[in-house]
Design a protein around this motif. Sequence first.
Motif, PDB file in Angstrom:
ATOM      1  N   HIS A 159       8.987  23.469  36.562  1.00 11.69           N
ATOM      2  CA  HIS A 159       8.019  23.696  35.593  1.00 11.69           C
ATOM      3  C   HIS A 159       7.090  24.933  36.113  1.00 11.69           C
ATOM      4  O   HIS A 159       7.244  25.079  37.317  1.00 11.69           O
ATOM      5  CB  HIS A 159       6.883  22.793  35.105  1.00 11.69           C
ATOM      6  N   GLY A 160       6.999  26.097  35.534  1.00  9.53           N
ATOM      7  CA  GLY A 160       6.386  27.263  35.922  1.00  9.53           C
ATOM      8  C   GLY A 160       5.170  27.708  34.816  1.00  9.53           C
ATOM      9  O   GLY A 160       5.054  27.295  33.743  1.00  9.53           O
ATOM     10  N   ASP A 161       4.480  28.835  35.176  1.00  6.67           N
ATOM     11  CA  ASP A 161       3.899  29.344  34.239  1.00  6.67           C
ATOM     12  C   ASP A 161       4.556  29.840  32.946  1.00  6.67           C
ATOM     13  O   ASP A 161       6.050  30.433  33.124  1.00  6.67           O
ATOM     14  CB  ASP A 161       3.032  30.620  34.598  1.00  6.67           C
ATOM     15  N   PHE A 162       4.218  29.786  31.718  1.00  7.04           N
ATOM     16  CA  PHE A 162       4.541  30.294  30.395  1.00  7.04           C
ATOM     17  C   PHE A 162       4.598  31.526  30.525  1.00  7.04           C
ATOM     18  O   PHE A 162       3.613  32.144  29.691  1.00  7.04           O
ATOM     19  CB  PHE A 162       4.280  29.600  29.286  1.00  7.04           C
ATOM     20  N   TRP A 164       6.609  35.779  31.753  1.00  5.81           N
ATOM     21  CA  TRP A 164       7.960  36.290  32.230  1.00  5.81           C
ATOM     22  C   TRP A 164       8.547  35.994  33.785  1.00  5.81           C
ATOM     23  O   TRP A 164       9.426  35.319  33.932  1.00  5.81           O
ATOM     24  CB  TRP A 164       8.177  37.646  32.230  1.00  5.81           C
ATOM     25  N   PRO A 165       7.419  36.111  34.679  1.00  8.94           N
ATOM     26  CA  PRO A 165       7.851  35.864  36.053  1.00  8.94           C
ATOM     27  C   PRO A 165       8.166  34.208  36.055  1.00  8.94           C
ATOM     28  O   PRO A 165       9.270  33.876  36.781  1.00  8.94           O
ATOM     29  CB  PRO A 165       6.785  35.995  36.829  1.00  8.94           C
ATOM     30  N   GLY A 166       7.576  33.418  35.343  1.00 10.30           N
ATOM     31  CA  GLY A 166       7.797  31.875  35.326  1.00 10.30           C
ATOM     32  C   GLY A 166       9.224  31.639  34.795  1.00 10.30           C
ATOM     33  O   GLY A 166       9.814  30.770  35.450  1.00 10.30           O
ATOM     34  N   LEU A 167       9.524  32.356  33.700  1.00 13.61           N
ATOM     35  CA  LEU A 167      11.041  32.137  33.217  1.00 13.61           C
ATOM     36  C   LEU A 167      11.785  32.690  34.044  1.00 13.61           C
ATOM     37  O   LEU A 167      12.833  32.043  34.337  1.00 13.61           O
ATOM     38  CB  LEU A 167      11.234  33.011  31.838  1.00 13.61           C
ATOM     39  N   ALA A 168      11.757  33.839  34.966  1.00 12.96           N
ATOM     40  CA  ALA A 168      12.737  34.318  35.831  1.00 12.96           C
ATOM     41  C   ALA A 168      12.788  33.476  37.005  1.00 12.96           C
ATOM     42  O   ALA A 168      14.082  33.203  37.516  1.00 12.96           O
ATOM     43  CB  ALA A 168      12.294  35.670  36.387  1.00 12.96           C
ATOM     44  N   ILE A 169      11.818  32.726  37.374  1.00 13.43           N
ATOM     45  CA  ILE A 169      11.963  31.679  38.658  1.00 13.43           C
ATOM     46  C   ILE A 169      12.666  30.483  37.881  1.00 13.43           C
ATOM     47  O   ILE A 169      13.638  30.046  38.863  1.00 13.43           O
ATOM     48  CB  ILE A 169      10.683  31.249  38.960  1.00 13.43           C
ATOM     49  N   GLY A 170      12.353  30.101  36.812  1.00 15.04           N
ATOM     50  CA  GLY A 170      13.130  29.029  36.301  1.00 15.04           C
ATOM     51  C   GLY A 170      14.634  29.299  36.034  1.00 15.04           C
ATOM     52  O   GLY A 170      15.477  28.413  36.338  1.00 15.04           O
ATOM     53  N   ALA A 202      -2.153  38.265  28.000  1.00 19.30           N
ATOM     54  CA  ALA A 202      -1.210  38.569  26.901  1.00 19.30           C
ATOM     55  C   ALA A 202       0.029  38.722  28.061  1.00 19.30           C
ATOM     56  O   ALA A 202      -0.163  38.905  29.356  1.00 19.30           O
ATOM     57  CB  ALA A 202      -1.606  39.849  26.408  1.00 19.30           C
ATOM     58  N   LEU A 203       1.328  38.541  27.388  1.00 20.85           N
ATOM     59  CA  LEU A 203       2.388  38.684  28.074  1.00 20.85           C
ATOM     60  C   LEU A 203       2.875  39.872  28.437  1.00 20.85           C
ATOM     61  O   LEU A 203       3.561  40.160  29.564  1.00 20.85           O
ATOM     62  CB  LEU A 203       3.605  37.624  27.213  1.00 20.85           C
ATOM     63  N   ARG A 221       7.539  35.796  22.708  1.00 21.42           N
ATOM     64  CA  ARG A 221       7.155  37.178  22.406  1.00 21.42           C
ATOM     65  C   ARG A 221       6.513  37.277  21.122  1.00 21.42           C
ATOM     66  O   ARG A 221       5.586  38.223  21.063  1.00 21.42           O
ATOM     67  CB  ARG A 221       8.347  37.969  22.202  1.00 21.42           C
ATOM     68  N   LYS A 222       6.940  36.316  20.219  1.00 22.44           N
ATOM     69  CA  LYS A 222       6.121  36.198  19.090  1.00 22.44           C
ATOM     70  C   LYS A 222       4.487  35.931  19.194  1.00 22.44           C
ATOM     71  O   LYS A 222       3.368  36.700  18.573  1.00 22.44           O
ATOM     72  CB  LYS A 222       6.640  35.056  18.223  1.00 22.44           C
ATOM     73  N   HIS A 223       4.236  35.082  20.038  1.00 20.44           N
ATOM     74  CA  HIS A 223       2.752  34.604  20.320  1.00 20.44           C
ATOM     75  C   HIS A 223       1.975  35.394  21.205  1.00 20.44           C
ATOM     76  O   HIS A 223       0.953  35.685  21.323  1.00 20.44           O
ATOM     77  CB  HIS A 223       2.558  32.975  20.653  1.00 20.44           C
ATOM     78  N   ASP A 224       2.716  35.943  22.199  1.00 18.71           N
ATOM     79  CA  ASP A 224       2.354  37.156  23.164  1.00 18.71           C
ATOM     80  C   ASP A 224       1.060  36.445  23.926  1.00 18.71           C
ATOM     81  O   ASP A 224       0.054  37.024  24.214  1.00 18.71           O
ATOM     82  CB  ASP A 224       1.679  38.427  22.385  1.00 18.71           C
TER      83      ASP A 224
END
Length: 245
Positions: A159-162, A164-170, A202-203, A221-224
């Motif tokens: 689990h990581g931050d929601f 972009w870096p969190g997704l990259a780590i995941g 914001a993302l 992306r939709k909710h930013d």
Amino acid sequence: MPRSRLAAEVLGDAHGLDPGRPVASLVLAALRRGADGAEGAAGAEDSVRDLWAEAGVMVNELARPALFLNLPVDAASFRSPAPGEPGYVSLRTLLRSPPAWQVAGRDIHVCENPNLVAIVADALGADAAPLVCTDGMPGAAQRTLLLQLAAGGACLHYHGDFDWPGLAIGNWVMRACGARPWRFGVADYLAALQDVPVGGRALGPDGVDADWDESLGPAMRKHDRAVDEEAIAAMLVGDLQRVGR
């Protein structure tokens, strides 16, 4: 062997293999040609450190040790902190004297932020399930530890931050270590948006798609809006308490 020692013995200059030096550039180019070409989650500096490490050369074996909590290990191979207390293990230890991790068939949870480790330790102590922290983009020590755990038969849950870096780590943890998502899908993101205060980070425009959930990236992306691990810490602590018991 430490890189500075190798440079001193071969080139007569302890800084001869430092970043930007001609021989270092040639050696790294050769190492990259021999690599498998797989992309990692680490930044440029850590990627270079990993290239050296694969050749048996350590850039800084004491930098940025890996943080963990209640990780089962053979006491004869590694002196762990007291149960319930966070501990660190250096790249030097992981490479020179690999601990005998007792993780075969065990669920090992992986988080992104050191703050979450502190929250879990305060809330659960010795009753918490094993937890490992990537500390942001995983460096050489974090990557080595996770790969050792995976090789030892652990089932990793990330689990990581929601963001972009969190997704990259995941993506890296799941590709390289066979990890599974831990409350880290689109349904979890949308539920978290309802539970956290309005506002926040914001993302931004740099999007990353999640390998494990093709709907997660588009929803973000939709909710930013980013959702940090600390914002849903109570839920994650509950998971670790149930698994731990």
